[in-house]
Design an enzyme around this catalytic site. Sequence first.
Site, PDB file in Angstrom:
ATOM      1  N   ASP A 164       4.569 -19.183   0.744  1.00  0.00           N
ATOM      2  CA  ASP A 164       5.879 -18.983   1.366  1.00  0.00           C
ATOM      3  C   ASP A 164       5.734 -18.072   2.584  1.00  0.00           C
ATOM      4  O   ASP A 164       4.731 -17.365   2.736  1.00  0.00           O
ATOM      5  CB  ASP A 164       6.894 -18.404   0.372  1.00  0.00           C
ATOM      6  N   ASP A 181      -0.010 -14.523   7.664  1.00  0.00           N
ATOM      7  CA  ASP A 181       0.639 -14.086   6.412  1.00  0.00           C
ATOM      8  C   ASP A 181       1.371 -15.248   5.778  1.00  0.00           C
ATOM      9  O   ASP A 181       2.537 -15.439   6.007  1.00  0.00           O
ATOM     10  CB  ASP A 181       1.595 -12.932   6.750  1.00  0.00           C
ATOM     11  N   GLU A 212       6.269 -14.743  -2.815  1.00  0.00           N
ATOM     12  CA  GLU A 212       5.746 -13.406  -2.518  1.00  0.00           C
ATOM     13  C   GLU A 212       6.652 -12.666  -1.554  1.00  0.00           C
ATOM     14  O   GLU A 212       6.911 -11.475  -1.695  1.00  0.00           O
ATOM     15  CB  GLU A 212       4.324 -13.512  -1.956  1.00  0.00           C
ATOM     16  N   HIS A 220      43.540  -2.016  13.175  1.00  0.00           N
ATOM     17  CA  HIS A 220      43.641  -1.611  14.584  1.00  0.00           C
ATOM     18  C   HIS A 220      43.198  -0.151  14.676  1.00  0.00           C
ATOM     19  O   HIS A 220      43.761   0.716  13.994  1.00  0.00           O
ATOM     20  CB  HIS A 220      45.091  -1.788  15.042  1.00  0.00           C
ATOM     21  N   ARG A 233       9.138   2.584   0.391  1.00  0.00           N
ATOM     22  CA  ARG A 233       7.738   2.233   0.098  1.00  0.00           C
ATOM     23  C   ARG A 233       7.193   3.327  -0.801  1.00  0.00           C
ATOM     24  O   ARG A 233       7.391   4.517  -0.531  1.00  0.00           O
ATOM     25  CB  ARG A 233       6.916   2.170   1.385  1.00  0.00           C
TER      26      ARG A 233
HETATM   27  N1  BES Z   1       0.855  -9.754   3.442  1.00  0.00           N
HETATM   28  C1  BES Z   1       1.916  -8.879   3.142  1.00  0.00           C
HETATM   29  C2  BES Z   1       1.491  -7.587   2.492  1.00  0.00           C
HETATM   30  C3  BES Z   1       0.650  -6.698   3.353  1.00  0.00           C
HETATM   31  C4  BES Z   1       1.076  -6.324   4.600  1.00  0.00           C
HETATM   32  C5  BES Z   1      -0.536  -6.233   2.861  1.00  0.00           C
HETATM   33  C6  BES Z   1       0.285  -5.505   5.362  1.00  0.00           C
HETATM   34  C7  BES Z   1      -1.317  -5.418   3.610  1.00  0.00           C
HETATM   35  C8  BES Z   1      -0.900  -5.060   4.881  1.00  0.00           C
HETATM   36  C9  BES Z   1       2.888  -9.562   2.211  1.00  0.00           C
HETATM   37  O1  BES Z   1       3.063 -10.913   2.437  1.00  0.00           O
HETATM   38  C10 BES Z   1       4.232  -8.895   2.368  1.00  0.00           C
HETATM   39  O2  BES Z   1       4.759  -8.836   3.434  1.00  0.00           O
HETATM   40  N2  BES Z   1       4.754  -8.392   1.279  1.00  0.00           N
HETATM   41  C11 BES Z   1       6.060  -7.825   1.212  1.00  0.00           C
HETATM   42  C12 BES Z   1       6.354  -7.635  -0.241  1.00  0.00           C
HETATM   43  C13 BES Z   1       7.770  -7.395  -0.582  1.00  0.00           C
HETATM   44  C14 BES Z   1       8.669  -8.512  -0.154  1.00  0.00           C
HETATM   45  C15 BES Z   1       7.904  -7.126  -2.060  1.00  0.00           C
HETATM   46  C16 BES Z   1       6.128  -6.508   1.963  1.00  0.00           C
HETATM   47  O3  BES Z   1       5.179  -5.729   1.959  1.00  0.00           O
HETATM   48  O4  BES Z   1       7.170  -6.248   2.570  1.00  0.00           O
HETATM   49 ZN    ZN Z   2       1.643 -11.989   2.823  1.00  0.00          ZN
END
Ligand code: BES
Ligand code: ZN
Length: 458
Positions: A88, A119, A153, A213, A328
């Site tokens: 995806d 990606d 994912e 308004h 994060r």
């Molecule tokens: N490929 C990325 C994860 C990633 C980004 C790993 C940069 C290492 C470095 C993955 O497809 C992704 O974007 N994951 C999401 C996960 C989320 C939706 C739970 C993310 O990190 O935002």
């Molecule tokens: Zn990815």
Amino acid sequence: MEKVIDFINVNRDRYLDELKGLLAIPSISALPEHRDDVKRCADWCGAEMRRVGLQNVRLIETPGFPVVYGDWLGAKGAPTILFYGHYDVQPVDPLNLWESPPFEATIRDGELYARGSADDKGQVFMHLKAIEAHLKQNGRLPVNIKVMLEGEEEVGSEHLDDFIRAHKADLGADVVVISDSAMFARGVPSICYGLRGLVYFQIDLRGSGTDLHSGIFGGAVANPAFVLAQMIAQMKDRGGRVKIPGFYDDVRPLQDAERQAWTSLPFNEKKYKKDFGIPKLFGESGYSTLERTWARPTLEVNGLLSGFTGAGAKTVLPAVAMAKISMRLVPDQDPNTIAALFEAYVTSIAPKTVELKVTRMHGGKPWMASFDNRFVQAAGRAIEKGFGQKPVFTREGGSIPVVSTFQEELGLPSVLFGVGLPDENAHAPNEKLDISNFHNGIIASAILYQEIAGVGEP
Ligand code: BES
Ligand code: ZN
């Protein structure tokens, strides 16, 4: 191995043509109007897995999108790799900023531009071609391999944990291999040993039954856009620290050795600012940019919506305001604990003048591995042979929720060997994959299977 590498070199152009077919499918898991495309992409992957010579290929349904599975288990006595990737992709908006259509892969200056090129479709395809090269040249692989591709994912892998628990018996392996991350820099291949986790929320505020308004009501009724801004302003202090009580309680402190190792990575702050158009860096005081993104948690506003945003001026007091907020996480923060702390804090800072709705969305746990295990060492040798350079060891700020599940449910270590680049524009307009990294990545993957085959018992 020579025969296999020759095969890969000879087929270089064909790989790009085939990959373009995969990149043409708009498998955007987040958007309901693309449901059929995501399913069509799963079919495409299944057909391709059969073409490269994998066996037992099937689409396994989940309550969301199917997992595409295939294996080759003919290497008696050799280790088994569980390869994981995702088919995806992220939405493409804002579309007008793309220099070529996101689903018509286009080559410019040695880069392949398309949504999903880095990606993760390009990196998944790289492994399928490495498998193909072994099977077509030798009729066998040096290792056993189970390939598992998911279609959710980019929306948080909601159904994957249950899937893994339900199929535990079939997913047994010695190591997980994933290529869904980036190299540290152009010419600096890397192995990633840590990922951040994630919790994601939507906050909705309502200040009145309908838009009002702003002359007639302004000053007498709370403005939800304003209230939302004030609430967001209370989430982080000016030094970049998250103000939610308890947020840092479980954060594993950075080790001196790790900090020391990162200072020798070729990171150039000036270039970083220039590459990404950043006037001045900002983040938690006391930490470097790499430390802030790899080893420290953060809270970010991903999007804001309220009131009139068209051209010109309209006098209005918006009825509602909305924010998408994510955090994060790093080891040993737990997404459920942090989510509860966030909800309690947001509720405590919301004034009575607005109705508040807090909705939790997707997320995942942080992950960190030791990099002295034998599979990581094997990957290091493969990358060195494929790229002509020893890899560096990195952590990443992004998240791949399933990596911690592989560890917890299957007891498996993961090796993250990615060939993207920091400026690949993942999730943004003009996503791209460096074609020579892709090509070297196929060679390195083919060698990786050979190297893993030679890994003995611990
Ligand atoms: N490929 C990325 C994860 C990633 C980004 C790993 C940069 C290492 C470095 C993955 O497809 C992704 O974007 N994951 C999401 C996960 C989320 C939706 C739970 C993310 O990190 O935002
Ligand atoms: Zn990815």
